[in-house]
Motif scaffolding. Structure first.
Motif, short mmCIF file in Angstrom:
data_model
loop_
_atom_site.label_atom_id
_atom_site.label_comp_id
_atom_site.label_asym_id
_atom_site.label_seq_id
_atom_site.Cartn_x
_atom_site.Cartn_y
_atom_site.Cartn_z
N CYS A 53 0.93 -1.32 -0.14
CA CYS A 53 -0.13 0.07 -0.05
C CYS A 53 0.94 1.26 0.15
O CYS A 53 1.89 1.30 0.66
N CYS A 56 0.05 3.36 3.62
CA CYS A 56 0.30 2.67 5.16
C CYS A 56 1.52 1.79 4.84
O CYS A 56 1.89 1.42 5.96
N CYS A 115 -4.64 -0.02 -0.09
CA CYS A 115 -5.22 -1.19 0.46
C CYS A 115 -6.68 -1.09 0.81
O CYS A 115 -7.45 -1.84 0.83
N CYS A 121 -5.35 2.22 7.14
CA CYS A 121 -4.86 3.36 6.42
C CYS A 121 -4.95 4.89 6.98
O CYS A 121 -4.35 5.52 6.72
ZN LIG Z 1 -3.28 1.18 3.25
#
Ligand SMILES: [Zn+2]
Length: 155
Positions: A53, A56, A115, A121
């Motif tokens: 991702c 994050c 994600c 996140c």
């Molecule tokens: Zn993420």
């Protein structure tokens, strides 16, 4: 029709995009000649890949499906005669199925994988684009446009 199952770990350019290269890619190829005798192919792939991702940094799994019409050209500068087709360089008329499958994966791969898991996140610090972070809070969106118009007038 030709079918191949390839390990993502075998595809160097794909491997670099992923959080980890576990998983396989299923590819189907149909080679043909178009009405003018040009070499073309339909390439379809399916894979479940583990992405990283962008926001994050977490790894997450998501399938990728893609299908393209490909036209084989002599070299990297070649343009397909049909604009809807993807050019693929096949010097000397030779092409490796692995390369075709890899190219199709890269075409379909997300530029900034995310994600989309709010829990995970949301807690991650979001990198703000520098231009926005530096802008004063009261900035009006059309100020820049006016500057631009005035500059244009003066020339
Ligand atoms: Zn993420």
């Amino acid at each position: 029709m030709i079918e191949r199952e390839l390990a993502l770990a075998e595809l160097p350019r794909v491997r670099d995009l992923l959080a980890d290269p576990a998983g396989t890619l299923r590819a189907r190829f149909e080679f043909a000649r178009d009405e003018r005798g040009r070499a073309v192919a339909t390439v379809a792939i399916e894979a479940i890949a583990r992405w990283r991702c962008e926001r994050c940094g977490g790894a997450f799994e998501r399938p990728l499906h893609s299908r393209s019409e490909v036209e084989f050209v002599a070299d990297d500068r070649g343009e397909p005669a049909d604009g809807d087709r993807e050019p693929f360089a096949a010097p000397g008329g030779r092409v490796r199925l692995v390369d075709l499958a890899e190219e199709e994966f890269l075409l379909a791969a997300p530029l900034a994988p995310s994600c989309d898991e709010p829990e995970r996140c949301a807690r991650a610090p979001r990198p703000a684009p520098p231009s926005l972070a530096a802008a004063p809070a009261t900035r009006r969106p059309f100020d820049g446009l006016r500057d631009l118009l005035q500059k244009t007038d003066r020339t």
